[in-house]
Write an enzyme that holds these catalytic residues in place. Structure first.
Site, PDB file in Angstrom:
ATOM      1  N   TRP A 343     -22.886 -23.566  40.587  1.00  0.00           N
ATOM      2  CA  TRP A 343     -22.368 -22.719  39.499  1.00  0.00           C
ATOM      3  C   TRP A 343     -20.971 -23.187  39.069  1.00  0.00           C
ATOM      4  O   TRP A 343     -20.611 -23.118  37.900  1.00  0.00           O
ATOM      5  CB  TRP A 343     -22.295 -21.263  39.967  1.00  0.00           C
ATOM      6  CG  TRP A 343     -21.661 -20.363  38.931  1.00  0.00           C
ATOM      7  CD1 TRP A 343     -22.231 -19.919  37.775  1.00  0.00           C
ATOM      8  CD2 TRP A 343     -20.342 -19.810  38.947  1.00  0.00           C
ATOM      9  NE1 TRP A 343     -21.355 -19.121  37.079  1.00  0.00           N
ATOM     10  CE2 TRP A 343     -20.183 -19.040  37.780  1.00  0.00           C
ATOM     11  CE3 TRP A 343     -19.271 -19.880  39.844  1.00  0.00           C
ATOM     12  CZ2 TRP A 343     -19.011 -18.359  37.484  1.00  0.00           C
ATOM     13  CZ3 TRP A 343     -18.094 -19.201  39.551  1.00  0.00           C
ATOM     14  CH2 TRP A 343     -17.974 -18.450  38.387  1.00  0.00           C
ATOM     15  N   HIS A 344     -20.205 -23.695  40.041  1.00  0.00           N
ATOM     16  CA  HIS A 344     -18.834 -24.095  39.718  1.00  0.00           C
ATOM     17  C   HIS A 344     -18.773 -25.397  38.925  1.00  0.00           C
ATOM     18  O   HIS A 344     -17.739 -25.693  38.326  1.00  0.00           O
ATOM     19  CB  HIS A 344     -18.003 -24.215  40.990  1.00  0.00           C
ATOM     20  CG  HIS A 344     -17.580 -22.886  41.527  1.00  0.00           C
ATOM     21  ND1 HIS A 344     -18.275 -22.233  42.522  1.00  0.00           N
ATOM     22  CD2 HIS A 344     -16.551 -22.066  41.198  1.00  0.00           C
ATOM     23  CE1 HIS A 344     -17.674 -21.078  42.784  1.00  0.00           C
ATOM     24  NE2 HIS A 344     -16.635 -20.952  41.998  1.00  0.00           N
ATOM     25  N   GLY A 345     -19.828 -26.187  38.932  1.00  0.00           N
ATOM     26  CA  GLY A 345     -19.773 -27.401  38.131  1.00  0.00           C
ATOM     27  C   GLY A 345     -20.919 -28.346  38.416  1.00  0.00           C
ATOM     28  O   GLY A 345     -21.605 -28.233  39.426  1.00  0.00           O
ATOM     29  N   TYR A 523      -9.842 -21.385  36.430  1.00  0.00           N
ATOM     30  CA  TYR A 523     -11.210 -20.879  36.359  1.00  0.00           C
ATOM     31  C   TYR A 523     -11.768 -20.832  34.938  1.00  0.00           C
ATOM     32  O   TYR A 523     -12.921 -20.477  34.756  1.00  0.00           O
ATOM     33  CB  TYR A 523     -11.323 -19.515  37.059  1.00  0.00           C
ATOM     34  CG  TYR A 523     -11.993 -19.669  38.405  1.00  0.00           C
ATOM     35  CD1 TYR A 523     -11.324 -20.253  39.468  1.00  0.00           C
ATOM     36  CD2 TYR A 523     -13.316 -19.313  38.611  1.00  0.00           C
ATOM     37  CE1 TYR A 523     -11.934 -20.452  40.685  1.00  0.00           C
ATOM     38  CE2 TYR A 523     -13.941 -19.505  39.820  1.00  0.00           C
ATOM     39  CZ  TYR A 523     -13.255 -20.069  40.848  1.00  0.00           C
ATOM     40  OH  TYR A 523     -13.882 -20.287  42.045  1.00  0.00           O
ATOM     41  N   PHE A 526     -14.932 -23.045  34.435  1.00  0.00           N
ATOM     42  CA  PHE A 526     -16.211 -22.774  35.103  1.00  0.00           C
ATOM     43  C   PHE A 526     -17.119 -21.894  34.241  1.00  0.00           C
ATOM     44  O   PHE A 526     -16.714 -21.294  33.329  1.00  0.00           O
ATOM     45  CB  PHE A 526     -15.985 -22.109  36.461  1.00  0.00           C
ATOM     46  CG  PHE A 526     -15.199 -22.988  37.387  1.00  0.00           C
ATOM     47  CD1 PHE A 526     -15.612 -24.289  37.630  1.00  0.00           C
ATOM     48  CD2 PHE A 526     -14.033 -22.552  37.970  1.00  0.00           C
ATOM     49  CE1 PHE A 526     -14.885 -25.118  38.460  1.00  0.00           C
ATOM     50  CE2 PHE A 526     -13.294 -23.367  38.805  1.00  0.00           C
ATOM     51  CZ  PHE A 526     -13.726 -24.651  39.043  1.00  0.00           C
TER      52      PHE A 526
END
Lengths: 526, 371
Positions: A343-345, A523, A526
């Site tokens: 999900w973060h990248g 953030y 993201f």
């Protein structure tokens, strides 16, 4: 628009607040409409073209949500509609966030031809997508009662949380937007919200942005870092991301409070955690809560049902055997954290970050069940030294995960970790010798100036480890929906007093003096 | 039962009133600042609004009253109390300022940029050769390399230390003429760079120009030209504001709150003219496509003097690695037929900067790199 910009502070915020309370005197719906419009302006200021994407996403999910609610008596149809909605949301997210990376990855394996440039990621797309997927799942679970379109738009777009969270639940926000009392101006909203916003702004502008150049420089060339340089880079980034994101969250909670709305707590001194389980209960709390509700529990439940069908033990009984522990704890944990990493990248390093934390959590659970759980209760308490050691071990585990999280790729992450293990050598403190014989001012500037990163690290670690957090300082006045730990320090307990006001104004003045170097929040990517 | 720590709303009135006043004052300041913003014409159109350029420009244009004084005070206090010169400049030994880009690669820079630049370099060398024009590459070593004795414990990152050798090897392999200035400027008893500036001082520029001329003359047939130059005696030393002082926000800081300003004795260097109405200048043979070094400390004029030829100087500030070369190539249709040599000068540290948009465009036009 950024919270840490003059445009936001000098124009957007006063106008949005005055318009909101002014409109509320005429009608609550007008106030809600004003807040929606203000939120769209806030979002669109970065790139107005993506306002259309946000609007379409809201409209789509609202309609799908209504269809899911209508199909309440037909579980299969309801599941179909919910799945279609969630898949469509994820498809948009994948298109913007992962498609180019996936295409290029396949190209490296000879499965596609040519290279694709990464698309511009619409600001906050992960956050508003997750918020709305949560809404659809809540609709299916029967948790959604309020169906008004305006309140739904406000729930998604309310600007303090729109771009980087906290990730909100429909059920905790809609009753607040529906409560007429929240639209009435109260002095405490400004008094408390203002204080929390200033604390958050100071965390971002004075602390996170102060140490950011050192983290950036270190991660730009990790192969050149010796032992001390690698540790300094790693800790600098840990402090940067903590003060950046928790500062943002404090600002979001403070701003929401100014509008009479309370958000859930998102950070609770995570670096004070004495275990990795404790860490995730304190770090990005609303994401942990989201992942637990919508990923971990469904998988854990599916595993338990499958075991039950085979007549195997479930629940805490299952977790006490190695096979049961692997099935009921390790599998759902690795699945959840792996997806949390992705999900973060887009990139293998994000998957490794997630899997690393999944492994650490599994080991932590295993230790709790197989080692601590087998001791008599009287032997389970640990002393301050053991607790400090636990905090240090947890912190190091977090640093290892963050090496993958921040690095440009796997190679860079390994380079940093190799430096931290001393494989790139140990540097010295050469500049101290250059200070000998210099006038005091020059010697001081030379020593401090050359070791400013160390000064920042000591100061920021001291704050993170030894001072109460913003919500502990605010104590009973904290607007957070979940309460934090009590504040052990009476001196640092906020009251609406002249002394605290002067302190807040001083902090605000320092922030304003530094604000010209406007920087984005980590953030936002993201 | 109510919590005794929870105060009635009235207890918050004083604090809330102060925040309200601040918000009102902020709004007045914001409206005032917005009123003074003058958007350039390209930012007034619908397109600019829709792609966010206008919004970004407005963001950047809004400032507090007395913003410059606040920033100067901030920078001065940080220097005096913490020896901190901001994110772009580093303090070496007392009074010595260094550009961070010379000490370590700029964060976010892709590791392959130097290789990409070498591809550009080879391609342009071939283009020039096709026009019967020779190329001489000049990389001015970074101040951090030449004045390493004034770093007092700071050091160039190993990756940057190696890049000059990499460049020299690559040019040698490709048969492109190169003036290596490391030995010329290094290990001297006197300073070769300004203390508060990234550029060579007059002594450094003089020596560098001599070395470049030595490398250039064989490419021009070996003989020095006949153009004479006039050199005035050095004048009275005058204060000179170093660009690193400006970059660190200390331009207007009081003495003691910034590194001391240097003084420089100006000297005029100019080609001698016959002075008649029809005084023809000799045909242009040498073009200098240089960085800001080509515009400072009379580097171009000293070079012309040592070549015996007036140099057509297309050097530019802020051109980084290839700005001046791209500009020169863009004008190649107007180059005189007499042009025989292009001297392409850039600072060493620009090799490791992120690629500019113009460089990316130029790279996109090259055939794909062969493995």
């Amino acid at each position: 628009m950024l919270f840490n910009s003059y445009l936001f502070l000098l124009l957007f915020l006063p106008i949005a607040l005055m318009g909101y309370y002014g409109a509320a005197r005429v009608s609550l719906r007008l106030a809600a409409l004003w807040l929606c419009l203000a939120s769209f302006v806030f979002y669109g200021w970065w790139n107005p073209q993506f306002v259309a994407l946000l609007a379409v996403s809201i409209l789509f999910n609202y309609v799908v949500g209504l269809l899911v609610l209508q199909a309440a008596g037909a579980p299969r149809r309801q599941l179909l509609i919910t799945s279609a909605g969630v898949i469509a949301d994820l498809a948009v997210l994948v298109h913007y966030k992962y498609f180019a990376a996936l295409f290029n990855f396949l190209g490296e394996w000879g499965l596609t031809h040519g290279a694709m440039d990464t698309l511009i990621l619409p600001l906050g797309i992960s956050f508003f997508t997750f918020t709305q997927i949560g809404f659809l799942l809540d609709c299916r679970s029967g948790l959604v009662k309020e169906k008004g379109f305006l309140s739904y738009v406000l729930f998604v777009t309310f600007f303090p949380h729109l771009i980087a969270g906290p990730i909100l639940h429909h059920k905790e926000m809609i009753p607040q937007f529906a409560d007429p009392a929240n639209y009435r101006f109260k002095a405490e909203n400004l008094s408390i919200g203002g204080m929390l916003f200033v604390i958050g702004l100071a965390k971002k502008v004075l602390l996170a942005d102060g140490i950011a150049p050192y983290a950036d420089a270190g991660f730009a060339a990790p192969s050149g870092l010796d032992f001390w340089g690698a540790w300094a880079t790693s800790v600098s980034y840990a402090l940067q991301i903590y003060f950046d994101f928790s500062g943002y969250s404090d600002m979001a909670l403070g701003l929401a409070k100014m509008f009479g709305i309370r958000f859930p707590l998102n950070f609770n001194s995570p670096y004070k955690a004495a275990s990795i389980v404790d860490f995730w209960a304190r770090w990005h709390i609303t994401l942990t809560r989201y992942l637990t509700s919508y990923l971990y529990y469904p998988v854990a439940m599916a595993v338990s049902r499958a075991r039950e069908r085979r007549g195997m033990a479930v629940g805490s009984l299952a977790a006490r055997t190695p096979g049961g522990f692997a099935a009921t704890i390790i599998v759902p944990t690795l699945f959840t954290m792996g997806l949390a990493g992705i999900w973060h990248g887009a990139g293998l390093q994000f998957l490794v970050f997630g899997i690393w934390h999944g492994l650490c959590l599994s080991i932590n659970h295993g230790w709790r069940i197989f080692v601590v759980g087998r001791k008599p209760p009287s032997e389970r308490h640990s002393g301050p030294a053991a607790k400090a050691l636990c905090v240090l071990i947890t912190f190091v585990a977090v640093l290892i995960g963050q090496a993958f999280f921040r690095a440009d790729g796997m190679h860079s992450a390994w380079q940093l970790l190799a430096g931290m293990m001393g494989l790139h050598g140990f540097g010295g403190l050469e500049s101290l010798s250059h200070a000998a014989g210099l006038p005091f001012g020059d010697a001081w500037r030379l020593v401090i100036g050359h070791h400013l990163q160390a000064v920042y690290i000591v100061l920021l670690l001291g704050i993170a480890w030894f001072t109460p957090n913003a919500h502990q300082i605010l104590g009973v006045h904290s607007p957070a929906i979940f309460k934090t730990l009590p504040n052990p320090n009476r001196l640092l307990r906020w009251r609406p007093s002249p002394g605290w006001l002067i302190a807040a104004l001083f902090l605000l003045a320092l922030c304003l003096a530094t604000l010209h170097k406007e920087t984005r929040f980590l953030y936002f990517q993201f | 039962m109510s919590d005794p720590d929870v105060l009635p709303d009235s207890a918050h009135r004083m604090t809330a009133a102060v925040w309200m006043v601040l918000l009102a004052v902020g709004l007045a300041v914001g409206i005032g600042a917005l009123g003074k913003v003058e958007l350039a014409p390209p930012l007034r159109g619908l397109d600019a609004w829709l792609d966010g350029r206008t919004e970004t420009a407005l963001n950047q244009a809004i400032k507090l009253p007395g913003q410059e004084r606040i920033e100067t005070a901030n920078a001065a206090v940080r220097y005096r109390m913490l020896g901190d010169l901001g994110t772009q400049v580093a303090l070496g030994c007392p009074q010595w300022m260094f550009y961070q880009d010379g000490l370590r690669a700029q964060p976010g820079t892709q590791p392959q940029v130097q290789g990409e630049r070498l591809r550009l370099l080879k391609s342009w060398s071939e283009q020039l050769a096709a026009r019967q024009v020779r190329l001489l590459v000049v990389a001015v070593p970074d101040k951090a390399r030449i004045e390493a004795g004034h770093l007092c414990g700071r050091a160039m990152a190993p990756g940057l230390q190696a890049q000059y050798d990499t460049l020299a090897r690559a040019l040698d392999d490709s048969g492109i003429a190169f003036a290596d200035l490391r030995a010329v400027l290094g290990h001297r008893n006197e300073d070769m760079f300004f203390r508060t500036d990234v550029h060579m001082n007059p002594a450094g520029a003089r020596l560098a120009a001599q070395a470049v001329a030595r490398a250039a003359l064989p490419l021009l047939g070996g003989a020095k030209g006949e153009q004479a130059f006039e050199v005035s005696p050095p004048g009275t030393p005058q204060p000179r504001m170093g660009d690193l002082l400006v970059l660190s926000g200390l331009k207007s800081a009081p003495p003691g709150w910034r590194p001391d300003i240097e003084t420089v004795a100006e000297q005029a260097v100019a080609p001698m003219r016959g002075g008649g109405l029809l005084d023809d200048t000799p045909p242009v043979q040498v073009l200098l496509a240089g960085s800001s070094n080509g515009l400072r400390s009379h580097f171009a004029e000293w070079l012309g003097m040592d070549l015996g030829r007036e140099v057509w100087n297309l050097s530019m500030d802020g051109g980084q690695f290839s700005g001046a070369m791209l500009k020169a190539l863009g004008q190649s249709g107007q180059w005189p037929q007499t042009l025989r040599l292009v001297i392409w000068e850039f600072s060493e540290n620009t090799l490791s900067l992120p690629l500019t948009d113009d460089e990316k465009k130029a790279l996109a036009q090259l055939p794909a790199a062969r493995n």
